[in-house]
Design a protein around this motif. Sequence first.
Motif, PDB file in Angstrom:
ATOM      1  N   GLY A   1     -17.006 -10.900  16.335  1.00 31.59           N
ATOM      2  CA  GLY A   1     -17.955 -11.655  17.145  1.00 31.59           C
ATOM      3  C   GLY A   1     -19.153 -10.842  17.586  1.00 31.59           C
ATOM      4  N   LEU A   2     -19.320  -9.642  17.015  1.00 32.63           N
ATOM      5  CA  LEU A   2     -20.357  -8.745  17.514  1.00 32.63           C
ATOM      6  C   LEU A   2     -21.507  -8.567  16.526  1.00 32.63           C
ATOM      7  CD1 LEU A   2     -18.163  -5.908  19.062  1.00 32.63           C
ATOM      8  CD2 LEU A   2     -19.234  -7.837  20.227  1.00 32.63           C
ATOM      9  N   SER A   3     -22.706  -8.523  17.047  1.00 33.73           N
ATOM     10  CA  SER A   3     -23.877  -8.210  16.230  1.00 33.73           C
ATOM     11  C   SER A   3     -23.822  -6.743  15.832  1.00 33.73           C
ATOM     12  CB  SER A   3     -25.162  -8.476  17.021  1.00 33.73           C
ATOM     13  OG  SER A   3     -25.284  -7.527  18.069  1.00 33.73           O
ATOM     14  N   VAL A   4     -24.705  -6.340  14.934  1.00 31.96           N
ATOM     15  CA  VAL A   4     -24.770  -4.931  14.538  1.00 31.96           C
ATOM     16  C   VAL A   4     -25.051  -4.057  15.759  1.00 31.96           C
ATOM     17  CG1 VAL A   4     -26.080  -3.260  13.169  1.00 31.96           C
ATOM     18  CG2 VAL A   4     -25.418  -5.455  12.165  1.00 31.96           C
ATOM     19  N   ARG A   5     -26.012  -4.450  16.576  1.00 35.53           N
ATOM     20  CA  ARG A   5     -26.349  -3.688  17.782  1.00 35.53           C
ATOM     21  C   ARG A   5     -25.139  -3.571  18.716  1.00 35.53           C
ATOM     22  NH1 ARG A   5     -31.304  -5.956  20.381  1.00 35.53           N
ATOM     23  NH2 ARG A   5     -32.158  -4.945  18.569  1.00 35.53           N
ATOM     24  N   SER A   6     -24.413  -4.663  18.878  1.00 38.22           N
ATOM     25  CA  SER A   6     -23.244  -4.641  19.759  1.00 38.22           C
ATOM     26  C   SER A   6     -22.119  -3.786  19.183  1.00 38.22           C
ATOM     27  CB  SER A   6     -22.752  -6.053  20.033  1.00 38.22           C
ATOM     28  OG  SER A   6     -23.703  -6.753  20.811  1.00 38.22           O
ATOM     29  N   GLN A   7     -22.005  -3.706  17.857  1.00 37.71           N
ATOM     30  CA  GLN A   7     -21.008  -2.820  17.257  1.00 37.71           C
ATOM     31  C   GLN A   7     -21.333  -1.363  17.569  1.00 37.71           C
ATOM     32  OE1 GLN A   7     -19.674  -3.618  13.176  1.00 37.71           O
ATOM     33  NE2 GLN A   7     -20.645  -5.634  13.357  1.00 37.71           N
ATOM     34  N   TRP A   8     -22.616  -1.001  17.545  1.00 40.98           N
ATOM     35  CA  TRP A   8     -23.016   0.359  17.926  1.00 40.98           C
ATOM     36  C   TRP A   8     -22.685   0.619  19.397  1.00 40.98           C
ATOM     37  CZ3 TRP A   8     -23.671   4.050  14.634  1.00 40.98           C
ATOM     38  CH2 TRP A   8     -24.176   3.789  13.368  1.00 40.98           C
ATOM     39  N   LYS A   9     -22.918  -0.384  20.245  1.00 46.10           N
ATOM     40  CA  LYS A   9     -22.612  -0.247  21.671  1.00 46.10           C
ATOM     41  C   LYS A   9     -21.097  -0.123  21.880  1.00 46.10           C
ATOM     42  CE  LYS A   9     -23.845  -0.227  25.998  1.00 46.10           C
ATOM     43  NZ  LYS A   9     -24.422   0.974  26.565  1.00 46.10           N
ATOM     44  N   LEU A  10     -20.334  -0.901  21.140  1.00 44.00           N
ATOM     45  CA  LEU A  10     -18.875  -0.813  21.199  1.00 44.00           C
ATOM     46  C   LEU A  10     -18.418   0.605  20.854  1.00 44.00           C
ATOM     47  CD1 LEU A  10     -15.942  -1.898  21.247  1.00 44.00           C
ATOM     48  CD2 LEU A  10     -16.319  -2.658  18.897  1.00 44.00           C
ATOM     49  N   LEU A  11     -19.000   1.183  19.831  1.00 39.37           N
ATOM     50  CA  LEU A  11     -18.657   2.544  19.430  1.00 39.37           C
ATOM     51  C   LEU A  11     -18.960   3.534  20.552  1.00 39.37           C
ATOM     52  CD1 LEU A  11     -17.629   4.334  17.171  1.00 39.37           C
ATOM     53  CD2 LEU A  11     -19.955   4.381  16.252  1.00 39.37           C
ATOM     54  N   GLU A  12     -20.083   3.351  21.217  1.00 38.92           N
ATOM     55  CA  GLU A  12     -20.449   4.208  22.352  1.00 38.92           C
ATOM     56  C   GLU A  12     -19.410   4.077  23.481  1.00 38.92           C
ATOM     57  OE1 GLU A  12     -23.872   3.886  25.684  1.00 38.92           O
ATOM     58  OE2 GLU A  12     -24.588   3.840  23.615  1.00 38.92           O
ATOM     59  N   ILE A  13     -19.009   2.849  23.782  1.00 41.46           N
ATOM     60  CA  ILE A  13     -18.009   2.602  24.829  1.00 41.46           C
ATOM     61  C   ILE A  13     -16.676   3.243  24.444  1.00 41.46           C
ATOM     62  CG2 ILE A  13     -16.593   0.781  25.885  1.00 41.46           C
ATOM     63  CD1 ILE A  13     -19.122  -0.984  25.780  1.00 41.46           C
ATOM     64  N   MET A  14     -16.300   3.130  23.174  1.00 43.45           N
ATOM     65  CA  MET A  14     -15.042   3.721  22.723  1.00 43.45           C
ATOM     66  C   MET A  14     -15.074   5.240  22.860  1.00 43.45           C
ATOM     67  SD  MET A  14     -14.321   1.230  19.429  1.00 43.45           S
ATOM     68  CE  MET A  14     -13.712   2.578  18.480  1.00 43.45           C
ATOM     69  N   ASN A  15     -16.171   5.862  22.476  1.00 45.35           N
ATOM     70  CA  ASN A  15     -16.269   7.324  22.580  1.00 45.35           C
ATOM     71  C   ASN A  15     -16.183   7.783  24.031  1.00 45.35           C
ATOM     72  OD1 ASN A  15     -16.377   7.957  19.833  1.00 45.35           O
ATOM     73  ND2 ASN A  15     -18.553   7.500  19.745  1.00 45.35           N
ATOM     74  N   LYS A  16     -16.775   7.029  24.946  1.00 45.19           N
ATOM     75  CA  LYS A  16     -16.657   7.363  26.368  1.00 45.19           C
ATOM     76  C   LYS A  16     -15.222   7.152  26.845  1.00 45.19           C
ATOM     77  CE  LYS A  16     -21.455   6.471  27.619  1.00 45.19           C
ATOM     78  NZ  LYS A  16     -22.382   5.570  28.321  1.00 45.19           N
ATOM     79  N   GLY A  17     -14.559   6.147  26.314  1.00 44.83           N
ATOM     80  CA  GLY A  17     -13.161   5.907  26.659  1.00 44.83           C
ATOM     81  C   GLY A  17     -12.252   7.038  26.212  1.00 44.83           C
ATOM     82  N   VAL A  18     -12.530   7.582  25.035  1.00 48.82           N
ATOM     83  CA  VAL A  18     -11.745   8.716  24.530  1.00 48.82           C
ATOM     84  C   VAL A  18     -11.833   9.883  25.510  1.00 48.82           C
ATOM     85  CG1 VAL A  18     -11.670  10.487  22.715  1.00 48.82           C
ATOM     86  CG2 VAL A  18     -11.842   8.064  22.097  1.00 48.82           C
ATOM     87  N   ASP A  19     -13.023  10.089  26.073  1.00 46.13           N
ATOM     88  CA  ASP A  19     -13.197  11.164  27.060  1.00 46.13           C
ATOM     89  C   ASP A  19     -12.334  10.943  28.309  1.00 46.13           C
ATOM     90  OD1 ASP A  19     -15.029  12.365  25.367  1.00 46.13           O
ATOM     91  OD2 ASP A  19     -16.783  11.562  26.419  1.00 46.13           O
ATOM     92  N   ARG A  20     -11.941   9.688  28.571  1.00 50.00           N
ATOM     93  CA  ARG A  20     -11.090   9.380  29.717  1.00 50.00           C
ATOM     94  C   ARG A  20      -9.627   9.222  29.316  1.00 50.00           C
ATOM     95  NH1 ARG A  20     -15.038   5.739  30.239  1.00 50.00           N
ATOM     96  NH2 ARG A  20     -13.652   3.977  30.011  1.00 50.00           N
TER      97      ARG A  20
END
Length: 190
Positions: A126-145
């Motif tokens: 359900g995500l646009s290309v831009r939102s997939q990039w944002k999802l990846l950013e959120i996931m990487n920050k989650g890994v840090d936590r």
Amino acid sequence: MHLEKITFDEDLILGKKKIFAKDKSFVFKHPITLLVGDQGCGKSTLIDVLIQKHKVKTTLQHNSSEYFALDTEKDNPRLKREIRKEGTGFQIASHFASHGETIFALMKMINQGKNCIFFIDEPESGLSVRSQWKLLEIMNKGVDRGIQFVIATHSIILIQSQKEVLDLEKKKWCSSSTFLKNQKPDKKAS
């Protein structure tokens, strides 16, 4: 890492097709594990096994952690108001948002946590290309936590973001570049 390994103690057969053989093991080597392969190779099935939707005998090596499960096909927030959070239930208002906006809001909300496992089946649906990039950013920050992700995906963006992916057609880890190279159609066949 929360989830380290799964070993099948018996064959997993769906219909007449053996999806996973007895004694087959998968090691979760990275905080973001992408399950990749063609349709029907077992990506969604492995997630279902990990969240214990399939009654198959397995041995899991893991630290006890809270986990979240989202199947963007079966749990489409526009079709259902309740999203599974193992152990409890919570609701999101989705009648004013698109499918992608709701998935993205849910990802942000859950990703505020720490030290948990997040199982997602095809978040890109359900995500646009831009939102997939944002999802990846959120996931990487989650890994840090301390958040671990196990994701079934067809997204080139997500696949290219990782050095290795778990190719369920071949039932082994491979580099993401090798996986993508092998996905190109055979010119002789067309």
